[in-house]
Write a protein that holds these residues in place. Structure first.
Motif, PDB file in Angstrom:
ATOM      1  N   LYS A 288       0.953  -1.113  -0.087  1.00 17.28           N
ATOM      2  CA  LYS A 288       0.046  -0.142  -0.245  1.00 17.28           C
ATOM      3  C   LYS A 288       0.971   1.294  -0.113  1.00 17.28           C
ATOM      4  O   LYS A 288       1.871   1.479   0.682  1.00 17.28           O
ATOM      5  CB  LYS A 288      -0.916  -0.158   1.206  1.00 17.28           C
ATOM      6  CG  LYS A 288      -1.981   0.829   1.149  1.00 17.28           C
ATOM      7  CD  LYS A 288      -2.970   0.906   2.302  1.00 17.28           C
ATOM      8  CE  LYS A 288      -4.209   1.806   2.335  1.00 17.28           C
ATOM      9  NZ  LYS A 288      -5.119   1.479   0.952  1.00 17.28           N
ATOM     10  N   ASP A 289       0.378   2.276  -0.704  1.00 21.00           N
ATOM     11  CA  ASP A 289       1.399   3.566  -0.958  1.00 21.00           C
ATOM     12  C   ASP A 289       0.677   4.597  -0.101  1.00 21.00           C
ATOM     13  O   ASP A 289      -0.498   4.824  -0.169  1.00 21.00           O
ATOM     14  CB  ASP A 289       1.215   3.912  -2.465  1.00 21.00           C
ATOM     15  CG  ASP A 289       2.378   4.989  -2.570  1.00 21.00           C
ATOM     16  OD1 ASP A 289       2.738   5.552  -1.708  1.00 21.00           O
ATOM     17  OD2 ASP A 289       2.752   4.976  -3.958  1.00 21.00           O
ATOM     18  N   HIS A 290       1.524   5.044   0.998  1.00 23.49           N
ATOM     19  CA  HIS A 290       0.884   5.696   1.955  1.00 23.49           C
ATOM     20  C   HIS A 290       1.180   7.440   1.672  1.00 23.49           C
ATOM     21  O   HIS A 290       1.004   8.310   2.449  1.00 23.49           O
ATOM     22  CB  HIS A 290       1.435   5.558   3.372  1.00 23.49           C
ATOM     23  CG  HIS A 290       1.043   4.025   3.852  1.00 23.49           C
ATOM     24  ND1 HIS A 290      -0.299   4.000   3.993  1.00 23.49           N
ATOM     25  CD2 HIS A 290       1.606   3.032   3.779  1.00 23.49           C
ATOM     26  CE1 HIS A 290      -0.572   2.675   4.478  1.00 23.49           C
ATOM     27  NE2 HIS A 290       0.680   2.081   4.421  1.00 23.49           N
ATOM     28  N   ARG A 291       1.751   7.721   0.474  1.00 23.88           N
ATOM     29  CA  ARG A 291       2.227   9.058   0.194  1.00 23.88           C
ATOM     30  C   ARG A 291       0.753   9.883  -0.032  1.00 23.88           C
ATOM     31  O   ARG A 291      -0.166   9.279  -0.431  1.00 23.88           O
ATOM     32  CB  ARG A 291       2.722   9.294  -1.313  1.00 23.88           C
ATOM     33  CG  ARG A 291       4.318   8.592  -1.238  1.00 23.88           C
ATOM     34  CD  ARG A 291       4.959   8.510  -2.458  1.00 23.88           C
ATOM     35  NE  ARG A 291       4.239   7.595  -3.317  1.00 23.88           N
ATOM     36  CZ  ARG A 291       4.510   7.730  -4.721  1.00 23.88           C
ATOM     37  NH1 ARG A 291       5.197   8.564  -5.347  1.00 23.88           N
ATOM     38  NH2 ARG A 291       3.753   6.961  -5.428  1.00 23.88           N
TER      39      ARG A 291
ATOM     40  N   ASP B  10       6.741  14.241  -2.686  1.00 25.44           N
ATOM     41  CA  ASP B  10       6.229  13.382  -1.716  1.00 25.44           C
ATOM     42  C   ASP B  10       4.790  12.942  -1.987  1.00 25.44           C
ATOM     43  O   ASP B  10       3.944  12.491  -1.018  1.00 25.44           O
ATOM     44  CB  ASP B  10       6.081  13.952  -0.310  1.00 25.44           C
ATOM     45  CG  ASP B  10       5.217  15.471  -0.260  1.00 25.44           C
ATOM     46  OD1 ASP B  10       4.968  15.747  -1.487  1.00 25.44           O
ATOM     47  OD2 ASP B  10       5.196  15.926   0.842  1.00 25.44           O
ATOM     48  N   SER B  11       4.296  13.012  -3.203  1.00 26.97           N
ATOM     49  CA  SER B  11       2.745  13.023  -3.568  1.00 26.97           C
ATOM     50  C   SER B  11       2.659  12.001  -4.625  1.00 26.97           C
ATOM     51  O   SER B  11       3.630  11.892  -5.709  1.00 26.97           O
ATOM     52  CB  SER B  11       2.208  14.167  -3.696  1.00 26.97           C
ATOM     53  OG  SER B  11       2.367  15.021  -2.564  1.00 26.97           O
ATOM     54  N   GLN B  12       1.516  11.334  -4.976  1.00 28.65           N
ATOM     55  CA  GLN B  12       0.879  10.717  -6.230  1.00 28.65           C
ATOM     56  C   GLN B  12       0.033  11.923  -7.016  1.00 28.65           C
ATOM     57  O   GLN B  12      -0.711  12.554  -6.026  1.00 28.65           O
ATOM     58  CB  GLN B  12       0.153   9.455  -5.644  1.00 28.65           C
ATOM     59  CG  GLN B  12       1.062   8.771  -4.869  1.00 28.65           C
ATOM     60  CD  GLN B  12      -0.032   7.551  -4.345  1.00 28.65           C
ATOM     61  OE1 GLN B  12      -0.752   6.837  -4.974  1.00 28.65           O
ATOM     62  NE2 GLN B  12      -0.159   7.578  -3.060  1.00 28.65           N
ATOM     63  N   VAL B  13       0.168  12.205  -8.180  1.00 29.72           N
ATOM     64  CA  VAL B  13      -0.533  13.367  -8.692  1.00 29.72           C
ATOM     65  C   VAL B  13      -1.251  12.813  -9.813  1.00 29.72           C
ATOM     66  O   VAL B  13      -0.681  12.062 -10.834  1.00 29.72           O
ATOM     67  CB  VAL B  13       0.721  14.399  -9.022  1.00 29.72           C
ATOM     68  CG1 VAL B  13      -0.150  15.407  -9.796  1.00 29.72           C
ATOM     69  CG2 VAL B  13       1.288  14.887  -7.979  1.00 29.72           C
TER      70      VAL B  13
END
Length: 299
Positions: A2-5, A63-66
């Motif tokens: 799981k990606d927590h970003r 630090d993010s998924q966009v």
């Protein structure tokens, strides 16, 4: 894993009608430990707008998924996606590919009118009146003054678009073989038989989707307008105008290669030719493409 970003949606739409009086603003998602948010931008397509959107995405990439959503009625198209992703490219890593979607005509999971857990409501707002047996107002905000959005609406839209490209390919494959079912038990087929069958009136929408998938749907044509009208009527995303560029940006080169082989297969054996053809080859190409695409890039 799981990606927590943090998850960030940049949405270019009619936000000035909803009170946006700055180049952009940010709406936070309630109860979001990672700081998920929606960035609102209302800029018609131009070189300057393209740079504004790309620079805004770069602010979050570390630090993010966009996900970027571009409104067709603001002048955005497949070329604009290519340009924006090109400006972002040097700031991306394999772990942080930016996805860029075209939307419009009031259809798709982004809109409350199509999806009761959507985000976009009446022009420039996060709320809309929805008639589904009973008339009700649906509001995706939890606190308009503090600019907070409901988590279930954000999550629902994110999850829908995280798997949007694979879902659209799967639906196209299933619809093609449903339309071609009369030919599946035949041993010898002529390619022109398949083409003529797909050109029948009852298969018109499927044929337009195939043209879009293969890049043969001319921009601004009556065929493209018809496809978008059907998207609006059915509340489904049918156009693949944002597909090929994202395929290159998001997935590995193997997937792009399989896609190109599939396009060649369709062009040679569904659109042209009088030679004999085995439909199992087409099924294998579609299956290969789907297997090479993760169900979701982000969890």
């Amino acid at each position: 894993m799981k990606d927590h970003r943090r998850r960030v949606m940049i949405i270019v739409w009619w936000w000035t009608y909803g009170g946006l009086d700055a180049p952009s603003d940010v709406w936070q998602v309630e109860d979001s430990a990672g700081g998920d948010c929606v960035v609102r931008i209302d800029q018609r397509y131009s070189d300057n707008a393209r740079t504004i959107i790309a620079e805004k995405a770069k602010e979050y990439l570390s630090d993010s998924q966009v996900f970027i959503f571009l409104h067709r009625n603001h002048g955005y198209n497949g070329k604009a996606i290519q340009e924006i992703l090109g400006e972002i490219k040097n700031n991306q890593t394999e772990a942080t590919p930016v996805r860029c979607f075209l939307f419009g005509e009031g259809n798709g999971s982004l809109y409350i009118a199509s999806n009761p857990r959507g985000l976009l409501g009446t022009k420039g707002t996060f709320k809309a009146q929805r008639i589904n047996g009973i008339t009700q107002w649906i509001d995706a905000t939890s606190d308009s003054d503090l600019k907070f959005l409901k988590k279930e609406h954000f999550d629902n839209v994110w999850q829908a678009y995280a798997k949007a490209f694979k879902s659209k390919v799967f639906e196209l494959k299933e619809d093609i073989f449903l339309a071609l079912s009369p030919f599946l038990t035949r041993q010898q087929l002529k390619a022109n038989e398949l083409y003529q069958h797909l050109r029948r009136q009852e298969n018109k929408l499927l044929f337009l989707r195939l043209l879009s998938f293969t890049g043969k749907l001319r921009k601004g044509s009556s065929q493209e307008r018809t496809l978008h009208e059907q998207e609006n009527k059915l509340g489904r995303a049918l156009d693949f105008d944002d597909f090929s560029t994202n395929l290159t940006a998001v997935y590995n080169p193997t997937t792009s290669g399989i896609y190109n082989d599939l396009i060649k297969e369709i062009n040679q054996n569904l659109f042209t030719g009088t030679h004999e053809y085995d439909l199992s080859q087409l099924r294998d190409h579609f299956t290969g493409l789907l297997e090479s695409m993760p169900g979701e890039v982000y969890n």
